[in-house]
Design an enzyme around this catalytic site. Structure first.
Site, PDB file in Angstrom:
ATOM      1  N   GLY A 248       0.730  -1.253   0.000  1.00  0.00           N
ATOM      2  CA  GLY A 248       0.000   0.000   0.000  1.00  0.00           C
ATOM      3  C   GLY A 248       0.756   1.297   0.000  1.00  0.00           C
ATOM      4  N   ARG A 293       3.033  -1.795  -6.040  1.00  0.00           N
ATOM      5  CA  ARG A 293       3.317  -0.633  -6.902  1.00  0.00           C
ATOM      6  C   ARG A 293       4.611   0.081  -6.521  1.00  0.00           C
ATOM      7  NH1 ARG A 293      -1.574   2.161  -7.524  1.00  0.00           N
ATOM      8  NH2 ARG A 293      -2.492   0.476  -6.337  1.00  0.00           N
ATOM      9  N   TYR A 334     -10.641   3.635 -12.727  1.00  0.00           N
ATOM     10  CA  TYR A 334     -10.780   4.508 -11.559  1.00  0.00           C
ATOM     11  C   TYR A 334     -10.099   5.857 -11.701  1.00  0.00           C
ATOM     12  CZ  TYR A 334      -7.253   0.856 -10.528  1.00  0.00           C
ATOM     13  OH  TYR A 334      -6.256  -0.098 -10.610  1.00  0.00           O
ATOM     14  N   CYS A 361     -13.047   0.918 -29.400  1.00  0.00           N
ATOM     15  CA  CYS A 361     -14.384   1.440 -29.667  1.00  0.00           C
ATOM     16  C   CYS A 361     -15.135   1.584 -28.354  1.00  0.00           C
ATOM     17  CB  CYS A 361     -15.132   0.504 -30.590  1.00  0.00           C
ATOM     18  SG  CYS A 361     -14.399   0.496 -32.203  1.00  0.00           S
TER      19      CYS A 361
HETATM   20  C1  LIG Z   1      -2.993  -5.115  -3.878  1.00  0.00           C
HETATM   21  C2  LIG Z   1      -2.425  -5.718  -2.672  1.00  0.00           C
HETATM   22  C3  LIG Z   1      -1.097  -5.482  -2.309  1.00  0.00           C
HETATM   23  C4  LIG Z   1      -0.211  -4.519  -3.045  1.00  0.00           C
HETATM   24  O1  LIG Z   1      -0.673  -3.225  -2.983  1.00  0.00           O
HETATM   25  P1  LIG Z   1       0.211  -2.018  -3.586  1.00  0.00           P
HETATM   26  O2  LIG Z   1      -0.650  -0.832  -3.449  1.00  0.00           O
HETATM   27  O3  LIG Z   1       0.489  -2.377  -5.003  1.00  0.00           O
HETATM   28  O4  LIG Z   1       1.465  -1.961  -2.788  1.00  0.00           O
HETATM   29  C5  LIG Z   1      -0.595  -6.160  -1.219  1.00  0.00           C
HETATM   30  N1  LIG Z   1      -1.355  -7.022  -0.511  1.00  0.00           N
HETATM   31  C6  LIG Z   1      -2.633  -7.278  -0.833  1.00  0.00           C
HETATM   32  C7  LIG Z   1      -3.400  -8.239  -0.024  1.00  0.00           C
HETATM   33  C8  LIG Z   1      -3.212  -6.631  -1.911  1.00  0.00           C
HETATM   34  O5  LIG Z   1      -4.495  -6.876  -2.203  1.00  0.00           O
END
Ligand SMILES: *Cc1c(COP(=O)(O)O)cnc(C)c1O
Length: 431
Positions: A248, A293, A334, A361
């Site tokens: 995250g 990410r 999004y 399209c």
């Molecule tokens: C999507 C997700 C991640 C990675 O999230 P990022 O924002 O890409 O770092 C890690 N753990 C779980 C359970 C996720 O669903």
């Protein structure tokens, strides 16, 4: 610090990882995914070093595969001594094919199929991150059938809103993922896991959200989780050994996004965890996190060729490119932000307001609206920055468009990591 550090070589062309992007576009064609291998490794090392420094040798960052999954990436993750998380048999299979040791793989998903469970256990998956009781029962059954005792974590929802930092009040624990602590379901599933013959409960997992630029939600989540760990220890005399805080951390898609200090944030989370563990007389568990990410996004760039430039007098302008939602559906899904540049004229001042749109399209096939671009002419190269995460992995064959190749760049050299799909590939499964 700009999103793209290398604006314009002496010919005014955008460079990426030290290479002229227009030459890469010429060599491989467009659309084209570029990935900077050295940057990926650098990002891994930020986590690895911070984990070792603040959590100890035992701690392990896991790369969240769903953000970008292909064989070469798993090889890099193995070399960088990262663990991985996976969410499907397809990702497991890709990792196996890359020679990744599944001992350090954690299998997620809110709905693992019977096939997923059987296949992953057969191939020696390290851990399942179990979402619910039905799945737990199935894993227990399958592990028994295969004569194994399966290591698992349980996915719990600590009820933290990552963007307001507030604890979500009872009754609002609304997620398709995991078992909520405050409804008592987390305790129930823990007890069941402890009683199952073929299950070894190693720890708990939570994931509070994505694109987070603050530290507070992470240590608040850690606090809730440690309280739960402590409760389980007191009530059931069982102390788990692993705590996974999910992914995250945010990345900069545009210059409006803040610069975020991952090392500093991990340091703070570690401090908080150590304090709580001391107060609660818990041993510090093996800490895991699952960055996706923040490992790959800024290591990626997509190149396109500009086609039609359409100006509607008194209204707006459109620049059409030769890709779109098939290689990057994130704006359509999004309204994700991106920085877009004219790579052929990177040294000029952008002064053309337009929407950059794809070729499908579908009116929603937009890469970005209200972009300020150096006005392109047909044939010039358009670059979209920070596309290393959730672009290739989310690509589709809508409109029977083939997926672009992934070209890796390292130390001034380029090589193919994933071939582009040909017209023959498009019909290969049609009978
Ligand atoms: C999507 C997700 C991640 C990675 O999230 P990022 O924002 O890409 O770092 C890690 N753990 C779980 C359970 C996720 O669903």
């Amino acid at each position: 610090m700009y999103i793209c550090d290398n604006i314009g070589n002496c010919e005014g062309h955008l460079t990426f990882a030290g290479i002229d992007t227009t030459l890469l576009a010429e060599k491989y064609g467009t659309p084209l995914y570029l990935m900077d291998e050295d940057k990926i490794r650098e990002n891994c090392r930020i986590y690895k070093n911070a984990f070792t420094k603040y959590f100890g040798e035992n701690a392990l960052p896991l790369f969240a595969s769903k953000s970008a999954s292909f064989k070469r990436l798993y090889e890099i993750m193995a070399e960088e001594k990262m663990g991985i998380d996976v969410v499907s048999s397809g990702e497991v299979y890709t990792a196996i094919k890359a020679g990744f040791d599944l001992k350090n793989a954690y299998f997620h998903s809110n709905n693992k199929t019977d096939f997923d469970i059987e296949f992953a256990i057969q191939n020696g998956i390290g851990y399942f991150v179990v979402d619910n009781i039905q799945e737990l029962e199935r894993i227990n059954f399958e592990a028994g059938k295969q004569g194994k005792k399966q290591d698992i974590l349980l996915r719990l929802t600590p009820g933290i809103d990552p963007h307001t930092f507030e604890a979500i009040s009872t009754g609002k624990v609304d997620s398709k993922f995991g078992s909520a602590i405050e409804t008592g379901q987390a305790e129930i599933i823990t007890c069941q896991a402890l009683e199952m013959e073929n299950i070894n409960l190693c720890g708990f997992h939570c994931h509070i959200g994505s694109q987070i630029f603050e530290t507070e939600p992470f240590y608040k989540a850690a606090e809730v989780m440690l309280e739960f760990i402590s409760l389980i220890k007191e009530k059931y005399c069982y102390e788990i050994s692993q705590l996974n805080l999910g992914g995250g951390y945010g990345v900069r898609y545009t210059n409006n996004d803040p610069v975020f200090d991952i090392d500093g944030s991990i340091k703070q989370v570690a401090k908080s965890i150590k304090e709580i563990c001391e107060i609660k007389k818990l041993s510090i568990p093996k800490i895991l996190m699952e960055p996706g990410r923040s490992i790959v996004a800024n290591a990626g760039m997509t190149l396109y060729t500009a086609g039609t430039v359409k100006e509607i007098p008194g209204f707006k302008s459109y620049v059409s490119i030769d890709g779109g939602m098939t290689d990057n559906p994130r704006y359509a899904l999004y309204k994700a932000d991106y920085t877009v540049l004219n790579a052929s004229k990177a040294d000029k001042t952008p002064d053309f307001k337009c929407s950059v749109v794809g070729r499908c399209c579908e009116s929603g096939d937009i890469i970005q609206e209200n972009v300020n671009l150096v006005k392109p002419t047909r044939g010039e190269i358009i670059a979209v920055c920070t596309t290393g995460a959730y672009n290739y992995s989310m690509a589709s064959n809508y409109n029977r468009v083939g997926k672009p190749p992934v070209i890796m760049l390292s130390k001034g050299k380029d090589y193919i990591a994933v071939k582009g799909e040909t017209l023959e590939d498009i019909v290969r499964n049609d009978i």
